[in-house]
Scaffold this active site. Structure first.
Site, PDB file in Angstrom:
ATOM      1  N   LYS A   1       0.465   3.149  -3.239  1.00 24.32           N
ATOM      2  CA  LYS A   1      -0.628   3.346  -3.972  1.00 24.32           C
ATOM      3  C   LYS A   1      -0.763   5.108  -4.118  1.00 24.32           C
ATOM      4  O   LYS A   1       0.013   5.765  -3.359  1.00 24.32           O
ATOM      5  CB  LYS A   1      -1.854   2.974  -2.843  1.00 24.32           C
ATOM      6  CG  LYS A   1      -1.662   1.721  -2.900  1.00 24.32           C
ATOM      7  CD  LYS A   1      -3.367   0.989  -2.416  1.00 24.32           C
ATOM      8  CE  LYS A   1      -3.466  -0.453  -2.481  1.00 24.32           C
ATOM      9  NZ  LYS A   1      -4.862  -0.730  -2.624  1.00 24.32           N
TER      10      LYS A   1
ATOM     11  N   GLY B   1      -8.859 -15.275 -14.356  1.00 23.99           N
ATOM     12  CA  GLY B   1      -7.958 -13.923 -14.231  1.00 23.99           C
ATOM     13  C   GLY B   1      -7.326 -13.553 -15.516  1.00 23.99           C
ATOM     14  O   GLY B   1      -7.691 -14.169 -16.584  1.00 23.99           O
TER      15      GLY B   1
ATOM     16  N   CYS C   1       0.725  -1.210   0.091  1.00 24.58           N
ATOM     17  CA  CYS C   1      -0.053   0.030   0.025  1.00 24.58           C
ATOM     18  C   CYS C   1       0.693   1.284   0.125  1.00 24.58           C
ATOM     19  O   CYS C   1       0.215   2.436  -0.299  1.00 24.58           O
ATOM     20  CB  CYS C   1      -0.921   0.041   1.021  1.00 24.58           C
ATOM     21  SG  CYS C   1      -2.484  -1.002   0.738  1.00 24.58           S
TER      22      CYS C   1
ATOM     23  N   ASP D   1     -15.118   0.713   0.296  1.00 26.04           N
ATOM     24  CA  ASP D   1     -14.234   0.216  -1.011  1.00 26.04           C
ATOM     25  C   ASP D   1     -14.918  -0.671  -1.792  1.00 26.04           C
ATOM     26  O   ASP D   1     -14.381  -0.909  -2.711  1.00 26.04           O
ATOM     27  CB  ASP D   1     -13.044  -0.347  -0.158  1.00 26.04           C
ATOM     28  CG  ASP D   1     -12.212   0.898   0.235  1.00 26.04           C
ATOM     29  OD1 ASP D   1     -12.040   2.054  -0.290  1.00 26.04           O
ATOM     30  OD2 ASP D   1     -11.562   0.544   1.581  1.00 26.04           O
TER      31      ASP D   1
ATOM     32  N   ASP E   1     -11.748  -5.864   2.284  1.00 25.38           N
ATOM     33  CA  ASP E   1     -12.975  -5.018   1.965  1.00 25.38           C
ATOM     34  C   ASP E   1     -14.251  -5.929   1.992  1.00 25.38           C
ATOM     35  O   ASP E   1     -15.145  -5.338   2.338  1.00 25.38           O
ATOM     36  CB  ASP E   1     -12.760  -4.643   0.620  1.00 25.38           C
ATOM     37  CG  ASP E   1     -11.452  -3.507   0.454  1.00 25.38           C
ATOM     38  OD1 ASP E   1     -11.380  -2.749   1.467  1.00 25.38           O
ATOM     39  OD2 ASP E   1     -11.226  -3.471  -0.758  1.00 25.38           O
TER      40      ASP E   1
END
Length: 718
Positions: free
Chosen positions: A403, A520, A400, A431, A470
């Protein structure tokens, strides 16, 4: 024109962090081989140096002085670290097996795991004694015993050099502590057969002066919690028993299908085993062409030969032969700051020899304490305005910490039109989106991370737990996931290996959470990035940011500090122990915590915007404020120390501007530390908070109440 990094084409796996591999990693950092991906596997983040063990036992060294920090060393060498105890090598399939993770594939491997002095066949040893090797567990138990009070009774089994060094060190340490002690050395034959007569006489005289009882030619019948029973009927009092008799290879070596000698891996003059792709060095290896006793001096001198030969096996250079010396200077600690040196039958002893031994040992350890600083890439002489300020003077963080800031993200999102679809619920600041389909409420989120570690399995576990946060924070049950992967440039074989590690780990994490991988996307890039898009199902109203109520208690389920620790790790400043503990926190799933917090009025996961940023988002959505008890907020080990030295994550400055009225410096700065796979932050009824925290702690979460919701807008410290 952008020049991407050179592709990776071969896997070199170093099994164990012994002296040979430690020196090899240092050499590799100075002269890496382009195209080679290096992996070091070790049970823990440090590797102890056995040469200083007697000095530690005697009280001359602190525990940390014995440790080579493999995490720092691997960062210097550009190698990835896997923390785990190897349980086997599959030479046919070219894989190494470590519990709790997918197999690690190799093109070339090297084994340097040392030996153990465990005595599994001696009755009572496993229950009431500790082997001197491996060193780590022994050092911890001895330190605890030495810190005790009252009379002591210590027994060392084995009268070789290692055994007499330990028994003299223990006798000296207990005497220095002022503890009455009975210290005994037991050997089933004659002690000190590997030294000359003069040296043996000096050592025996020293043991006598230290009050050590030497029992020779005695067989042990059993070990109990307070004594050692000999087969001739004698009873030796013993509250602490250690074994230093002989040397045993680790049991998994026997199943490798390699040629062995007395259980040790037999190697030729090039340090190759019977499988030319597998090398071995140090005490776990048997030098078939020039057999030598188990001694650290040989492991150290094997390092430059192994370095060249591994490179040759990977396709660069020619093999070299290792010619071990016939004899070497034995330096034996005599308890106090005195030592004995012996070579070719001649021996000298006294404080001068201890100072010489200490100089040799400290010089060896300083090679790893003071790693060379590698030159940073300079900016071009001509560049656009603002480049130096934006680039900064340190590498960009992973996780993070890489970010985009909260302000930039909110500004961009605010410019988008509101959703007009009736089946998409717009929730302030959350989120995860809430979708409704035929009466079913489904939450959806997406998250991805720039790698904080080059270990694909560890990074996948972190990224998966992070993305699931989240879903858990909204009180939903994880349902399905797709993976989004960017791999650094590598050959087709390495792509297959890396993808296999990532997807096997992702499947494991998702299935444990109740979800399944359903697809994916992957691509190649400059560095590894792993992300997931997730859905979850809500059986009840989702827990949002907007439900916090005045006087609610705030509960945090994980400590803060991952951002600053990962930033320090990238700069080679974080202790390996801190990094390993941070990883343990990051991979801890929050599913059970979310279940225990199901009645929370508001909840979020603490990630990139830091505790202050995410709490401010909850307060804004709930039209309230919050007061934090700074002293109550838990921290990861090392986080505060690093913060006080000025270490900051890349995202720290952006996070700091969200609450300019809060104090600066020290622990307060960690309120703005971006967390990767951080804990849950929940607003709950104050009268229920204590009981919830007790249940969370019983479930393995270090949860605490860190503050409360207030009527006054903004954040304050109590």
């Amino acid at each position: 024109m952008h020049m991407p990094p050179l592709p990776l084409t071969r896997d070199l796996v170093l099994i164990g962090g012994g002296h040979t591999h430690a020196l090899l990693l240092r050499m590799w950092g100075m002269n890496p081989l382009p195209g080679a991906r290096v992996t070091v596997i070790n049970p823990g983040p440090t590797a102890p140096y056995s040469g200083m063990l007697p000095g530690f036992v005697a009280g001359h060294y602190e525990r940390w002085e014995l440790d080579i920090d493999l995490v720092k060393l691997a960062r210097f060498a550009g190698a990835r670290v896997i923390l785990g105890a190897v349980q086997g090598i599959d030479s046919k399939n070219r894989t190494v097996h470590v519990p709790g993770r997918p197999p690690v594939a190799f093109d070339v491997a090297s084994v340097n795991v040392g030996i153990t002095s465990d005595m599994p066949t001696l009755p009572g040893f496993a229950e009431h004694a500790i082997p001197a090797k491996p060193l780590g567990p022994f050092a911890a138990q001895w330190a605890a015993y030495l810190d005790g009070t009252g009379p002591a009774a210590v027994t060392v089994i084995g009268g070789g050099v290692a055994g007499v060094e330990l028994v003299m060190a223990m006798a000296h340490a207990l005497k220095a502590k002022g503890r009455t002690a009975q210290v005994t050395l037991i050997d089933n034959a004659k002690a000190l057969t590997a030294t000359g007569e003069k040296a043996a006489a000096t050592i025996r005289r020293t043991m006598d002066e230290l009050g050590v009882d030497v029992i020779e030619g005695a067989e042990i019948d059993r070990i109990t919690n307070d004594h050692v029973a000999l087969k001739d009927g004698r009873i030796v009092p013993a509250g602490f028993v250690t074994g230093a008799a002989g040397a045993r290879p680790y049991s998994w070596v026997a199943d490798t299908e390699l040629d062995l000698q007395d259980g040790f891996i037999s190697v030729n003059g090039q340090l190759q085993s019977s499988d030319p792709a597998i090398f071995a060095a140090g005490d776990c290896a048997h030098l078939s062409e020039n057999p030598r006793p188990k001694a650290g001096v040989y492991a150290v001198r094997e390092a430059p030969i192994l370095f060249k030969n591994l490179r040759a096996a990977l396709g660069a250079g020619k093999m070299r032969r290792y010619a071990p010396q016939k004899d070497y200077l034995k330096l034996i600690s005599l308890g106090g700051k005195s030592a004995l040196g012996e070579r070719l039958g001649t021996s000298f002893s006294g404080p001068l020899m201890w100072r010489w031994k200490n100089h040799i040992d400290q010089s060896f350890m300083n090679k790893f304490r003071n790693l060379p600083e590698m030159a940073q890439t300079a900016l071009p002489a001509q560049h656009a305005a603002g480049l130096a300020e934006t680039a900064g003077n340190k590498p960009m963080c992973g996780g993070c910490g890489a970010k985009v800031g909260r302000g930039a993200l909110r500004s961009a999102l605010s410019a988008l039109p509101r959703s007009e679809r009736p089946d998409v619920l717009s929730l302030p600041g959350d989120d995860a989106a809430v979708l409704t389909t035929g009466g079913t409420r489904q939450v959806m989120t997406s998250d991805h991370l720039r790698a904080v570690t080059d270990d694909p399995a560890m990074m996948t576990r972190i990224a998966a737990v992070h993305a699931l946060g989240d879903i858990w924070a909204m009180g939903a049950a994880p349902q399905a996931a797709t993976a989004t992967l960017i791999l650094p440039r590598m050959s087709a074989d390495l792509q297959h290996r890396t993808m296999a590690e990532i997807l096997a780990t992702a499947d494991d994490v998702m299935r444990q959470a109740g979800a399944e991988i359903v697809g994916g996307h992957s691509s190649m890039g400059d560095e590894m990035t792993i992300g997931f898009t997730l859905t979850g199902l809500c059986e009840r109203d989702p827990i949002t940011l907007s439900g916090a109520r005045t006087q609610d208690a705030l509960i945090l389920t994980k400590p803060l500090g991952s951002g600053v620790i990962m930033a320090a790790e990238m700069a080679g400043m974080a202790k390996g122990e801190w990094v390993a503990q941070a990883f343990d926190q990051m991979v801890h799933p929050q599913g059970e915590a979310a279940r225990l917090l199901a009645d929370a009025h508001a909840m979020t996961d603490v990630t990139g915007f830091g505790l202050a940023g995410h709490l401010l988002g909850m307060c804004e959505a709930s039209e309230c404020g919050a007061t934090l008890d700074l002293d109550a907020i838990p921290l990861m080990k090392g986080a505060l120390e690093l913060t006080r030295t000025g270490v900051r994550s890349t995202l720290f400055a952006d996070n700091r501007v969200t609450a300019p009225d809060l104090p600066e410096g020290g622990k307060a700065d960690l309120l703005f530390d971006p967390q990767t796979a951080g804990g849950l932050l929940a607003a709950v009824r104050a009268e229920h908070a204590h009981g919830i925290c007790e249940r969370l702690r019983a479930a393995g979460y270090p949860a605490v109440v860190i503050g409360q919701i207030t009527e006054t807008a903004g954040l304050q410290l109590s």
